[in-house]
Design a protein around this motif. Structure first.
Motif, mmCIF file in Angstrom:
data_model
loop_
_atom_site.group_PDB
_atom_site.id
_atom_site.type_symbol
_atom_site.label_atom_id
_atom_site.label_comp_id
_atom_site.label_asym_id
_atom_site.label_seq_id
_atom_site.Cartn_x
_atom_site.Cartn_y
_atom_site.Cartn_z
ATOM 1 N N UNK A 181 1.202 -1.049 -0.026
ATOM 2 C CA UNK A 181 0.175 0.054 0.535
ATOM 3 C C UNK A 181 0.666 1.481 -0.057
ATOM 4 N N UNK A 182 2.237 1.313 0.780
ATOM 5 C CA UNK A 182 2.738 2.181 1.323
ATOM 6 C C UNK A 182 4.043 2.241 0.695
ATOM 7 N N UNK A 183 4.823 3.316 0.614
ATOM 8 C CA UNK A 183 6.502 3.435 0.773
ATOM 9 C C UNK A 183 6.835 4.643 0.998
ATOM 10 N N UNK A 184 6.915 4.074 2.550
ATOM 11 C CA UNK A 184 8.172 6.271 3.067
ATOM 12 C C UNK A 184 9.479 5.984 2.177
ATOM 13 N N UNK A 185 9.026 7.231 1.625
ATOM 14 C CA UNK A 185 10.822 7.415 1.516
ATOM 15 C C UNK A 185 11.062 8.516 2.354
ATOM 16 N N UNK A 186 12.831 8.000 2.299
ATOM 17 C CA UNK A 186 13.546 8.740 3.853
ATOM 18 C C UNK A 186 15.011 8.603 3.071
ATOM 19 N N UNK A 187 15.049 9.351 1.866
ATOM 20 C CA UNK A 187 16.062 8.838 1.385
ATOM 21 C C UNK A 187 17.539 7.993 1.491
ATOM 22 N N UNK A 188 18.148 7.901 1.079
ATOM 23 C CA UNK A 188 18.898 7.064 1.608
ATOM 24 C C UNK A 188 19.818 6.639 2.966
ATOM 25 N N UNK A 189 19.954 4.924 3.558
ATOM 26 C CA UNK A 189 20.223 4.643 4.490
ATOM 27 C C UNK A 189 21.632 4.843 5.139
#
Length: 349
Positions: free
Chosen positions: A169-177
């Motif tokens: 349903x969803x992807x939380x995109x918080x840049x590279x790990x």
């Protein structure tokens, strides 16, 4: 299924987005989210149907256990039968952080989450988005890496979307790990705590807290016939689409051997790739040659590894050669992932 991809600034987290993601988990859906190690594919750890959805979305064997992610120590007690002294010491030293501990599970945790085992793997991530999301989701999020089973784990939302769009349903995109390799896994249900999967928390670091820590004898060989007690123990993982071989030996011989093989393979029509280091990469004649960084900076090499494997896929590379790395410290984790990606194909010169 439509998959929402929403940007989340870890320095300024939007509570409305986090609550929306948490509500998806509570309703039985799946959300990919960032941690300090790799992106995870989250579902409700206490809902058997959610765990089944995770396995289906990944194409993952159902006897491969999932890790339960929590956001506070108070949430550990209800899901385990007991907290051994060794586990308490390790949690105090390394939680929140890239360490997973294995406990005997309570009846609260369904077997669908543990791969049919009476033990449960638990981790408390330090990433602020992960912590906020887990709390909003009810406190217990089962999450393997957010990739199709067998593929390199995603270190950016770009690769999560490549594997999971239309499946969740969803992807939380918080840049590279930040770390780039999965957590260290330690079994605390045995008398001498045992490392089942190496990671950023090294054996040397663990032994600063505990007197003695063992290692699973199949950790670097992959020949166990038993049901896996932790993720990444039994099946081929992290693999690029191209055929990968690790070449170990004296630096000059390794460069010469790889270049000889590349010249032959190019004539056969293959597109070739090489994983080298800053000191050697200019010497290779492959079609796509990528440096993993300075050999002395193991943390940087670890952070780049999965991205490099994914880039070879992006470039359509069919045959890949990689230099080997030191087996000490984080290098052991790097080699563990490389060996699994190569199906344990390593050539010693």
């Amino acid at each position: 299924m439509d998959t929402q991809i929403i940007k989340v600034d870890k320095q300024n987290i939007d509570p409305n987005v986090i609550q929306q993601a948490g509500d998806i988990i509570k309703a039985g859906g799946l959300v990919a989210f960032p941690t300090e190690t790799v992106y995870g594919l989250g579902g409700d750890a206490l809902n058997p149907a959610s765990s089944k959805k995770i396995y289906a979305a990944k194409g993952r064997p159902s006897d491969n256990p999932l890790i339960v992610h929590i956001c506070c120590m108070e949430d550990l007690t209800p899901i385990v039968k007991e907290i051994p002294e060794s586990a308490a010491k390790l949690a105090e030293a390394f939680w929140p952080g890239p360490l997973t501990l294995i406990f005997n599970k309570s009846d609260m945790v369904p077997y669908e989450t543990t791969g049919g085992l009476d033990t449960v793997a638990v981790r408390m991530p330090v990433h602020p988005v992960a912590k906020a999301f887990i709390e909003a989701a009810g406190g217990y999020v089962a999450a393997p890496s957010a990739n199709r089973s067998g593929r390199p784990s995603p270190t950016s939302a770009k690769y999560v979307a490549e594997d999971m769009t239309g499946r969740i349903e969803m992807i939380l995109d918080s840049s590279d790990v930040e770390i780039g390799l999965e957590s260290t896994i330690v079994d605390t249900t045995v008398e001498e705590p045992m490392i089942l999967r190496p990671g950023y928390i090294t054996r040397e670091m663990l032994e600063e807290v505990l007197k003695s820590v063992g290692e699973d004898e199949t950790m670097m060989t992959g020949d166990s016939k038993e049901a896996p007690k932790a993720p990444g123990m039994k099946y081929r993982h992290y693999a690029p689409k191209g055929d990968l071989t690790i070449v170990d030996g004296e630096e000059r011989r390794v460069v010469e051997y790889i270049n000889e093989q590349i010249q032959r393979l190019k004539k056969e029509g293959h597109k070739t790739g090489v994983i080298g280091t800053d000191g050697t990469i200019a010497e290779y004649c492959g079609d796509v040659c990528i440096s993993a960084g300075d050999r002395k900076d193991e943390a940087a090499v670890a952070r780049e590894l999965y991205r490099i494997l994914r880039e070879f896929d992006d470039e359509g590379v069919t045959v890949i050669f990689s230099e080997s790395f030191d087996m000490a410290g984080i290098g052991q984790a790097i080699m563990n992932r490389l060996l699994k990606a190569a199906g344990h194909k390593i050539l010693h010169l």
